[in-house]
Design a protein around this motif. Sequence first.
Motif, short mmCIF file in Angstrom:
data_model
loop_
_atom_site.label_atom_id
_atom_site.label_comp_id
_atom_site.label_asym_id
_atom_site.label_seq_id
_atom_site.Cartn_x
_atom_site.Cartn_y
_atom_site.Cartn_z
N GLU A 1 7.68 26.07 12.13
CA GLU A 1 8.43 27.29 12.48
C GLU A 1 9.78 27.40 11.77
O GLU A 1 10.37 28.47 11.75
CB GLU A 1 8.71 27.34 13.99
CG GLU A 1 7.49 27.45 14.85
CD GLU A 1 6.91 26.10 15.25
OE1 GLU A 1 5.91 26.10 15.96
OE2 GLU A 1 7.45 25.05 14.84
N TYR A 2 10.28 26.31 11.22
CA TYR A 2 11.65 26.29 10.71
C TYR A 2 11.72 25.81 9.27
O TYR A 2 10.93 24.98 8.84
CB TYR A 2 12.51 25.35 11.56
CG TYR A 2 12.58 25.73 13.02
CD1 TYR A 2 13.52 26.64 13.49
CD2 TYR A 2 11.70 25.17 13.94
CE1 TYR A 2 13.57 26.98 14.82
CE2 TYR A 2 11.75 25.50 15.28
CZ TYR A 2 12.69 26.41 15.72
OH TYR A 2 12.75 26.75 17.04
N THR A 3 12.72 26.32 8.56
CA THR A 3 13.04 25.87 7.20
C THR A 3 14.38 25.15 7.25
O THR A 3 15.36 25.66 7.79
CB THR A 3 13.12 27.07 6.24
OG1 THR A 3 11.86 27.75 6.25
CG2 THR A 3 13.45 26.62 4.83
N LYS B 1 18.37 33.66 14.36
CA LYS B 1 17.11 32.92 14.52
C LYS B 1 17.23 31.54 13.87
O LYS B 1 16.39 31.12 13.09
CB LYS B 1 15.94 33.70 13.94
CG LYS B 1 15.72 35.02 14.63
CD LYS B 1 14.59 35.79 14.02
CE LYS B 1 14.49 37.14 14.71
NZ LYS B 1 13.80 38.11 13.93
N ALA B 2 18.34 30.87 14.22
CA ALA B 2 18.65 29.58 13.59
C ALA B 2 19.11 28.57 14.63
O ALA B 2 19.67 28.91 15.66
CB ALA B 2 19.75 29.77 12.55
N VAL B 3 18.87 27.32 14.30
CA VAL B 3 19.35 26.19 15.07
C VAL B 3 20.35 25.47 14.16
O VAL B 3 20.10 25.32 12.96
CB VAL B 3 18.20 25.24 15.47
CG1 VAL B 3 18.70 24.10 16.32
CG2 VAL B 3 17.10 26.02 16.19
N TYR B 4 21.47 25.03 14.73
CA TYR B 4 22.54 24.42 13.93
C TYR B 4 23.02 23.16 14.62
O TYR B 4 23.41 23.20 15.78
CB TYR B 4 23.67 25.43 13.76
CG TYR B 4 24.88 24.94 13.00
CD1 TYR B 4 24.77 24.32 11.76
CD2 TYR B 4 26.16 25.15 13.51
CE1 TYR B 4 25.90 23.91 11.06
CE2 TYR B 4 27.29 24.75 12.82
CZ TYR B 4 27.15 24.13 11.60
OH TYR B 4 28.26 23.72 10.90
N TYR C 1 18.26 24.83 10.89
CA TYR C 1 16.82 25.06 10.85
C TYR C 1 16.65 26.56 11.02
O TYR C 1 17.02 27.12 12.05
CB TYR C 1 16.11 24.29 11.96
CG TYR C 1 16.13 22.80 11.72
CD1 TYR C 1 15.21 22.19 10.88
CD2 TYR C 1 17.08 21.99 12.33
CE1 TYR C 1 15.22 20.83 10.66
CE2 TYR C 1 17.12 20.63 12.12
CZ TYR C 1 16.18 20.05 11.28
OH TYR C 1 16.21 18.70 11.05
N LEU C 2 16.13 27.20 10.00
CA LEU C 2 16.05 28.66 9.95
C LEU C 2 14.63 29.14 10.20
O LEU C 2 13.68 28.62 9.62
CB LEU C 2 16.50 29.16 8.58
CG LEU C 2 17.86 28.68 8.08
CD1 LEU C 2 18.09 29.16 6.65
CD2 LEU C 2 18.97 29.15 9.00
N LEU D 1 22.27 22.44 0.61
CA LEU D 1 21.25 21.55 0.05
C LEU D 1 19.96 21.81 0.79
O LEU D 1 19.96 21.91 2.01
CB LEU D 1 21.65 20.08 0.21
CG LEU D 1 23.05 19.68 -0.29
CD1 LEU D 1 23.35 18.25 0.09
CD2 LEU D 1 23.14 19.90 -1.79
N GLU D 2 18.86 21.89 0.06
CA GLU D 2 17.61 22.26 0.70
C GLU D 2 16.74 21.10 1.11
O GLU D 2 16.28 21.07 2.23
CB GLU D 2 16.85 23.24 -0.17
CG GLU D 2 17.58 24.57 -0.25
CD GLU D 2 16.80 25.65 -0.93
OE1 GLU D 2 15.60 25.45 -1.19
OE2 GLU D 2 17.38 26.69 -1.19
N HIS D 3 16.44 20.19 0.25
CA HIS D 3 15.48 19.13 0.59
C HIS D 3 16.14 17.78 0.45
O HIS D 3 16.92 17.56 -0.45
CB HIS D 3 14.26 19.20 -0.31
CG HIS D 3 13.51 20.49 -0.18
ND1 HIS D 3 12.76 20.80 0.91
CD2 HIS D 3 13.46 21.57 -1.00
CE1 HIS D 3 12.24 22.01 0.76
NE2 HIS D 3 12.66 22.49 -0.40
#
Length: 166
Positions: free
Chosen positions: A33-35, A127-130, A141-142, A163-165
């Motif tokens: 569900e999250y990116t 729609k994000a968790v921080y 987590y988007l 930073l993404e990954h």
Amino acid sequence: MRKFLNVSKQRQKELEEQFPNLIDLVQVNKTKEYTFLAVSIFDHWLTHEESMELLADLDASEIERRTSIFDKFNQLLLEKTEVLTFRFRGLKGDKLKFKSFVTEQAQSSYIRQTDMGMYKTVLPDFKAVYFEGYDDTNVFYLQDLSVKSFIESCATKVGLHCLEHW
């Protein structure tokens, strides 16, 4: 004096539906569900050698400088969107409770950078968790990637990097 208030039962239910699998995110498990998006003092993921050099034995002025940058970033978020915190309760520690802040001062005090993973928040409008992270890197987590550009612009404005990954 209290810093937090439980959200209404109706809002609690809506937030539980909006933010599935939060326990997995807290435990740093991937979910569909999250990116993932990190916000960091550094412009790349540190190697072991770099982390030993850039994270150990910092003087007080450098710690304060880094903290100040994150606090400015967090303030930009607080100005643009609602921020709530959450806890897990119950015998198994799996009952989710969302909480709002009693005052803006309580909110700013809670979302103060410590680099110790202290705060866990949701940003319902985004729609994000921080989460506050460690090693001068915080984590989003988007669910909706359209907010990514706003987060990146806030990060750039204060001198942070996305930073993404890992």
